[in-house]
Design an enzyme around this catalytic site. Sequence first.
Site, PDB file in Angstrom:
ATOM      1  N   GLU A   1      45.125  37.979  42.925  1.00 34.05           N
ATOM      2  CA  GLU A   1      46.303  38.861  42.838  1.00 34.05           C
ATOM      3  C   GLU A   1      47.574  38.080  43.174  1.00 34.05           C
ATOM      4  O   GLU A   1      48.622  38.280  42.548  1.00 34.05           O
ATOM      5  CB  GLU A   1      46.113  40.039  43.799  1.00 34.05           C
ATOM      6  CG  GLU A   1      47.299  40.969  43.947  1.00 34.05           C
ATOM      7  CD  GLU A   1      47.504  41.874  42.747  1.00 34.05           C
ATOM      8  OE1 GLU A   1      47.517  41.345  41.611  1.00 34.05           O
ATOM      9  OE2 GLU A   1      47.660  43.081  42.921  1.00 34.05           O
TER      10      GLU A   1
ATOM     11  N   THR B   1      55.783  42.387  38.332  1.00 37.11           N
ATOM     12  CA  THR B   1      55.728  42.753  39.749  1.00 37.11           C
ATOM     13  C   THR B   1      56.657  41.868  40.577  1.00 37.11           C
ATOM     14  O   THR B   1      57.371  42.349  41.460  1.00 37.11           O
ATOM     15  CB  THR B   1      54.275  42.636  40.263  1.00 37.11           C
ATOM     16  OG1 THR B   1      53.483  43.574  39.536  1.00 37.11           O
ATOM     17  CG2 THR B   1      54.167  42.945  41.736  1.00 37.11           C
TER      18      THR B   1
HETATM   19  N1  HSE Z   1      52.497  47.202  46.180  1.00 36.26           N
HETATM   20  C1  HSE Z   1      52.783  46.395  45.047  1.00 36.26           C
HETATM   21  C2  HSE Z   1      54.230  46.569  44.651  1.00 36.26           C
HETATM   22  C3  HSE Z   1      51.894  46.816  43.917  1.00 36.26           C
HETATM   23  O1  HSE Z   1      54.644  47.720  44.545  1.00 36.26           O
HETATM   24  O2  HSE Z   1      54.935  45.586  44.460  1.00 36.26           O
HETATM   25  C4  HSE Z   1      52.059  46.011  42.681  1.00 36.26           C
HETATM   26  O3  HSE Z   1      51.253  44.878  42.714  1.00 36.26           O
END
Ligand code: HSE
Length: 306
Positions: free
Chosen positions: A128, A181
């Site tokens: 990830e 992201t």
């Molecule tokens: N918690 C993460 C974000 C989830 O909102 O950036 C996406 O990978």
Amino acid sequence: MNEIKIFSPATVANVSCGFDVLGFCLDSIGDEMVIRKTDKKGIFITKIEGYDLPYEAEKNVAGVSALALMEDAKPDCGFEIEIYKKIKPGSGVGSSSASAAGSVYAINELLGRPYDKTQLTHFAMKGEALASGSEHADNIAPAIFGGFTLVKSCKPLKVLEIPTPSSLYATIIHPEIEIKTSEARAILPKSINLQNAITQWANVGSLVHAMHTDDYDLLSESLNDVIVEPYRSQLIPHFDLVKSESLKAGALGCGISGSGPSIFTLSKGKDIAEQVAEAMKAAYSSTGINFNIYVSKINTQGMQVI
Ligand code: HSE
């Protein structure tokens, strides 16, 4: 057993108030993967269908997480990975996490389950991190554990399983635009207002309480994000309209799925979830942006061997 085929589910991270800690697992969207033992040591990605992703194990999230597991397990064999990618990368429903978690889950099964779910989450976080630039587990944990999860801490990794009220359904709209992201994280403020922090942690606490007590009204009141959504919603065309229409149609709450652009709602019962889907569809039809809509029960099992 030398070969396994698995379903690796899509997930919704954050769940409005729980940025980087809360997530839940979907059951009608996900990737399929086939993992096969080989005599030759190493991780070999031999097939990728659906989207254009790197074959080199070190550059592929499924490969990186598998390599992290291999470094620890040091098995006397290697593994071939076939990825049948159905979750579009950058869609906000845990595409990279499904790949990262799927490979380690399947390899663990083929090795006779030497690792528990928390350890698998730890290996998958390495994959990830390649995709998002930071090690968070809020998509990976629900993919591996199923249901709703709360990542209490990453170091040391501690994942809590939160009970899922049985009538809860998710409706997801995926507008066909891509939000990275890493970029959606870069626009967030480095410090936050204390009053907003108080509101947010009260919401996280009450959401968890609502899940434990099957309290749908409290669940609805708690699905609010005063910290992240004001920034990220600007990246998603017509977010406010989709939100107001889905709430009017009876959704308990509506927010950004992960880092977007997907938008999720939670509803009590499948009928309402389907009405919400119609309302989202009507709201988005006039935008000129292509989209997909899914209604999904909460998947309390997580990964599945097919
Ligand atoms: N918690 C993460 C974000 C989830 O909102 O950036 C996406 O990978």
